[in-house]
Design a protein around this motif. Structure first.
Motif, short mmCIF file in Angstrom:
data_model
loop_
_atom_site.label_atom_id
_atom_site.label_comp_id
_atom_site.label_asym_id
_atom_site.label_seq_id
_atom_site.Cartn_x
_atom_site.Cartn_y
_atom_site.Cartn_z
N PHE A 112 52.81 8.81 -33.69
CA PHE A 112 51.67 9.66 -33.40
C PHE A 112 50.36 9.15 -33.99
O PHE A 112 49.33 9.11 -33.31
N SER A 113 50.38 8.77 -35.25
CA SER A 113 49.13 8.36 -35.89
C SER A 113 48.56 7.11 -35.21
O SER A 113 47.35 7.03 -34.94
N PHE A 115 49.27 6.02 -32.15
CA PHE A 115 48.94 6.30 -30.75
C PHE A 115 47.63 7.06 -30.63
O PHE A 115 46.78 6.72 -29.80
N TYR A 116 47.44 8.07 -31.47
CA TYR A 116 46.20 8.84 -31.37
C TYR A 116 44.99 7.99 -31.73
O TYR A 116 43.90 8.15 -31.17
N ALA A 117 45.16 7.04 -32.65
CA ALA A 117 44.08 6.10 -32.94
C ALA A 117 43.75 5.25 -31.71
O ALA A 117 42.59 4.96 -31.42
N GLU A 118 44.79 4.88 -30.98
CA GLU A 118 44.58 4.09 -29.76
C GLU A 118 43.89 4.92 -28.68
O GLU A 118 43.01 4.41 -27.96
N VAL A 119 44.25 6.19 -28.55
CA VAL A 119 43.57 7.06 -27.59
C VAL A 119 42.08 7.13 -27.90
O VAL A 119 41.23 6.98 -27.01
N HIS A 120 41.74 7.34 -29.18
CA HIS A 120 40.33 7.40 -29.55
C HIS A 120 39.62 6.06 -29.28
O HIS A 120 38.45 6.05 -28.90
N ARG A 121 40.33 4.96 -29.45
CA ARG A 121 39.72 3.65 -29.24
C ARG A 121 39.39 3.40 -27.77
O ARG A 121 38.31 2.92 -27.44
N PRO A 174 51.80 17.00 -33.62
CA PRO A 174 50.38 17.02 -33.98
C PRO A 174 49.53 16.80 -32.73
O PRO A 174 49.94 16.08 -31.81
N PHE A 175 48.36 17.44 -32.68
CA PHE A 175 47.51 17.33 -31.49
C PHE A 175 46.05 17.39 -31.94
O PHE A 175 45.43 18.44 -31.93
#
Length: 250
Positions: A112-113, A115-121, A174-175
């Protein structure tokens, strides 16, 4: 360093493409209306491309990534879909390049951590992230009881721990996005008994049961199912509870 992904699906990629249920078209129309633009979408953990192709009806370009080369090789081709063998956490896309990121029946497998960093990128201004999943199917009371016992009592111990997130409707995940309330979507199909058994072949717990025990758990359910179903060619309506979490990427 890339994390080794848990590959539960490569061995059955052709079965996965043939027997997994499809998503309702109105789901993708709703998603397409959320971001500021429709230039590019990203489907993470795309499998054989069910959601990717559906997104291509609404976006100029769709990038679809999956860490399994076998899944990508079996993916449905589309002129506006670019498939890539890559993990969701390291898509290889440029910064600020997509307007929508989705994870269809896949988010529970990700780190999750990372992946969510990749989404923001990869997200650009006005972008949206959405994850959706579906739980245990329903047909009728008698058949549902048989499938429920099989799901919980026979193969229950062989589900990977990530499956608990699906059973919880993704509320345990987490979301970190500004959540958007999603409408209810109906996920339905019409199947005969053979198609239902093919669908069970895509379940990771069935594969794990076979690997660890050396026999086939489907043999423990097929007779009772056949009795309850009647004529195996009879087509019945199947439905799934579809859960969506969507949010705006800051």
């Amino acid at each position: 360093m890339a994390q080794q992904f848990k590959d539960y699906f490569s061995e059955k990629s052709d079965v996965y493409r043939s027997y997994r249920p499809g998503y309702p078209p109105e789901l993708f129309a709703w998603l397409a209306g959320l971001p500021a633009r429709r230039d590019a979408a990203l489907d993470c953990g795309c499998g054989t491309g069910q959601a990717s192709v559906a997104l291509a009806e609404h976006f100029v370009r769709v990038y679809a990534v999956d860490p399994s080369a076998t899944q990508i090789e079996s993916a449905t081709p589309h002129e506006r879909v670019e498939y890539r063998v890559a993990p969701a956490e390291e898509t290889g896309l440029p910064d600020a390049s997509v307007d929508l990121v989705i994870a269809a029946q896949a988010l529970h497998w990700f780190d999750f951590s990372r992946f969510y960093a990749e989404v923001h990128r990869v997200a650009r201004g006005g972008a949206v992230f959405a994850a959706f999943t579906y739980g245990l199917l329903a047909i009728d009371d008698e058949i549902d009881r048989i499938i429920g016992r099989f799901y919980r009592d026979v193969i229950g111990p062989y589900w990977p721990p990530e499956r608990a997130h699906v059973d919880a409707g993704y509320r345990t995940l987490p979301f970190p996005f500004a959540e958007i309330e999603a409408p209810a979507f109906a996920m339905k199909a019409e199947w005969n008994l053979g198609h239902l058994m093919g669908y069970f072949e895509t379940w990771s717990a069935v594969k794990e049961y076979r690997r660890l025990r050396g026999d086939d758990p489907l043999e423990l359910v097929v007779e009772n199912l056949a009795t309850a179903w009647g004529d195996p060619a009879l087509v019945r309506q199947v439905s799934w509870p579809l859960v969506m979490r969507a949010g705006r990427v800051a």
